[in-house]
Write an enzyme that holds these catalytic residues in place. Structure first.
Site, PDB file in Angstrom:
ATOM      1  N   HIS A 254      -0.908   0.138   5.622  1.00 47.30           N
ATOM      2  CA  HIS A 254      -1.295   0.924   6.523  1.00 47.30           C
ATOM      3  C   HIS A 254      -0.135   2.090   6.804  1.00 47.30           C
ATOM      4  O   HIS A 254       0.415   2.251   7.957  1.00 47.30           O
ATOM      5  CB  HIS A 254      -1.751   0.376   7.920  1.00 47.30           C
ATOM      6  CG  HIS A 254      -2.619  -0.542   7.986  1.00 47.30           C
ATOM      7  ND1 HIS A 254      -3.122  -1.105   8.832  1.00 47.30           N
ATOM      8  CD2 HIS A 254      -3.483  -1.035   6.916  1.00 47.30           C
ATOM      9  CE1 HIS A 254      -4.337  -1.722   8.838  1.00 47.30           C
ATOM     10  NE2 HIS A 254      -4.426  -1.796   7.389  1.00 47.30           N
TER      11      HIS A 254
ATOM     12  N   TYR B  98     -11.260  -9.796  10.532  1.00 47.26           N
ATOM     13  CA  TYR B  98     -11.528 -10.218   9.134  1.00 47.26           C
ATOM     14  C   TYR B  98     -11.798 -11.855   9.517  1.00 47.26           C
ATOM     15  O   TYR B  98     -11.333 -12.392  10.353  1.00 47.26           O
ATOM     16  CB  TYR B  98     -10.488 -10.002   8.369  1.00 47.26           C
ATOM     17  CG  TYR B  98     -10.307  -8.480   8.059  1.00 47.26           C
ATOM     18  CD1 TYR B  98     -11.354  -7.854   7.095  1.00 47.26           C
ATOM     19  CD2 TYR B  98      -9.361  -7.737   8.469  1.00 47.26           C
ATOM     20  CE1 TYR B  98     -11.268  -6.483   6.819  1.00 47.26           C
ATOM     21  CE2 TYR B  98      -9.186  -6.381   8.203  1.00 47.26           C
ATOM     22  CZ  TYR B  98     -10.216  -6.143   7.306  1.00 47.26           C
ATOM     23  OH  TYR B  98      -9.959  -4.563   6.929  1.00 47.26           O
TER      24      TYR B  98
ATOM     25  N   GLN C   8       0.684  -1.270   0.020  1.00 46.57           N
ATOM     26  CA  GLN C   8      -0.047  -0.042  -0.011  1.00 46.57           C
ATOM     27  C   GLN C   8       0.865   1.454  -0.097  1.00 46.57           C
ATOM     28  O   GLN C   8       0.223   2.463  -0.062  1.00 46.57           O
ATOM     29  CB  GLN C   8      -1.030   0.053   1.225  1.00 46.57           C
ATOM     30  CG  GLN C   8      -2.041  -1.148   1.254  1.00 46.57           C
ATOM     31  CD  GLN C   8      -2.642  -1.221   2.524  1.00 46.57           C
ATOM     32  OE1 GLN C   8      -2.408  -0.389   3.501  1.00 46.57           O
ATOM     33  NE2 GLN C   8      -3.707  -2.122   2.494  1.00 46.57           N
TER      34      GLN C   8
ATOM     35  N   GLU D 113     -14.044   5.370  10.709  1.00 43.00           N
ATOM     36  CA  GLU D 113     -14.313   6.265  11.531  1.00 43.00           C
ATOM     37  C   GLU D 113     -14.037   7.718  10.934  1.00 43.00           C
ATOM     38  O   GLU D 113     -12.903   7.860  10.146  1.00 43.00           O
ATOM     39  CB  GLU D 113     -13.504   6.196  12.852  1.00 43.00           C
ATOM     40  CG  GLU D 113     -13.821   5.166  13.488  1.00 43.00           C
ATOM     41  CD  GLU D 113     -12.923   4.963  14.873  1.00 43.00           C
ATOM     42  OE1 GLU D 113     -13.126   4.142  15.443  1.00 43.00           O
ATOM     43  OE2 GLU D 113     -12.244   5.975  15.185  1.00 43.00           O
TER      44      GLU D 113
END
Length: 376
Positions: free
Chosen positions: A153, A267, A91, A246
């Protein structure tokens, strides 16, 4: 006078349609008839968009390339030179790009990326002066500690506030417990001066309870951040696990709870994470999504072209390929509308242009820059 403004808006929309070779599509929404069109295509997983004063645009691609869309709206084949060696890693890669608030005077461009150290990676922020089509005087102003081999992340959004502080959002790097460690950058919002020094007003500057550059913590993976147009406060959104995305308003020293509290679950198994959805001393989100929408990009609309959307908050959805419009009453979300579902692809970034129109980046190997405009 009202009729005059109405005709100006209609003329702007007409000129937008005439200025591009790509055919425009239209859809009905609750408050506007909406048109959209492709400005440029052929982008490699574009991540962020910044508007230059001359009308051109910078677009970061996750593969490490910083592209420019010239004043004619054409994507130049030759990228911006002078960036460090950036390797895409899961990512991570080249992520956000923003201009210094006084860019016209100092030419500083700031960007975040996944920096490699051996086999490990972490989020780094650097700046360079844009001279022509090259970044000069490159400076690293922040390095995330500690780097790991994880592919997940990295965050990362960059926002300057009215006082000139730079906020850097960081993910937990896929190691959730790090987000509660104040001696670890992972899962936090960082606040720095524009040169990378630490503001004296930071919450942990005068004690040993945490790293002095940390502003807030307990975050999972923040990929959206924007300033509220009325009060200048930082708003962020972050990915939850399975559920529990959020929207937060970070305050100095605030603990936003991840992974002790969350509205998401693990998950595959669907089992509970942490202690539940609330705990004393940990901040509740002002809004959350179950199921997850996989949010990325965030912008408040402040223009006059979409007059019925003024003051609304827009969030991109990667998972559902949507643009999410949120109506607000102060710091409370009172209504949600989901737009463009499946029309454009995964929406990675959202920006309001200097022309008052809304621009989107789609996340794919053949990514696009899309422009939205109202139609009669």
């Amino acid at each position: 006078m009202k009729d005059y403004h109405k005709y100006i808006i209609l003329l702007a929309a007409l000129l937008v349609q005439l200025s591009t070779a790509a055919p425009a599509e239209t859809i009905a929404t609750e408050k506007h008839r909406l048109g959209y069109e492709t400005v440029v295509e052929g982008l490699s997983n574009p991540w962020s968009l910044a508007f230059l004063p001359d009308g051109s645009m910078l677009i970061s691609e996750r593969n490490g390339t910083l592209r420019i869309v010239n004043t004619l709206g054409k994507l130049e084949t030759k990228p911006i030179e002078g960036l460090p060696d950036i390797n895409q890693h899961g990512q991570g890669g080249l992520l956000d790009v923003v201009l210094h608030p006084k860019f016209k005077d100092n030419r500083w461009v700031y960007f975040s990326y996944a920096e490699r150290d051996g086999k490990s990676y972490g989020t780094t922020v650097a700046r360079g002066r844009l001279e022509g089509r090259r970044l000069q005087q490159l400076e690293t102003i922040f390095r995330m500690a500690r780097k790991t081999t994880s592919r997940h992340h990295f965050g990362s959004r960059l926002v300057f506030d009215p006082q000139g502080y730079l906020y850097i959002t960081l993910g937990d790097r896929g190691d959730r417990e790090r987000a509660q460690d104040l001696n670890d950058h992972a899962g936090s919002v960082i606040r720095l001066n524009d040169d990378g020094s630490i503001p004296h007003q930071n919450p942990f500057i005068e004690n040993d309870s945490g790293l002095p550059e940390i502003y807030s913590y307990g975050h999972r993976n923040i990929q959206g951040a924007a300033l509220h147009p009325m009060n200048g406060r930082l708003w962020t959104h972050e990915h939850g696990p399975q559920g529990g995305d959020e929207i937060n308003i970070p305050d100095p020293g605030a603990n936003h709870g991840w992974p002790v509290i969350t509205y998401g679950v693990n998950y595959v198994t669907g089992t509970k994470i942490g202690e539940g959805t609330a705990k004393a001393g940990m901040v509740q989100p002002i809004h959350y999504w179950v199921p997850s929408i996989a949010p990325s990009g965030m912008a408040f609309y402040t223009g006059d072209i979409f007059k019925n959307w003024k003051g609304n908050l827009f969030v991109g959805s990667l998972k559902f390929q949507q643009l999410v419009r949120l109506e607000l009453d102060g710091e409370k979300v009172i209504h949600e509308e989901r737009l463009l579902t499946g029309n454009l692809g995964r929406i990675r970034d959202i920006r309001q242009g200097p022309d008052g129109l809304i621009y989107l980046l789609t996340d794919s190997h053949d990514g696009k820059l899309i422009r939205l405009f109202p139609t009669p």
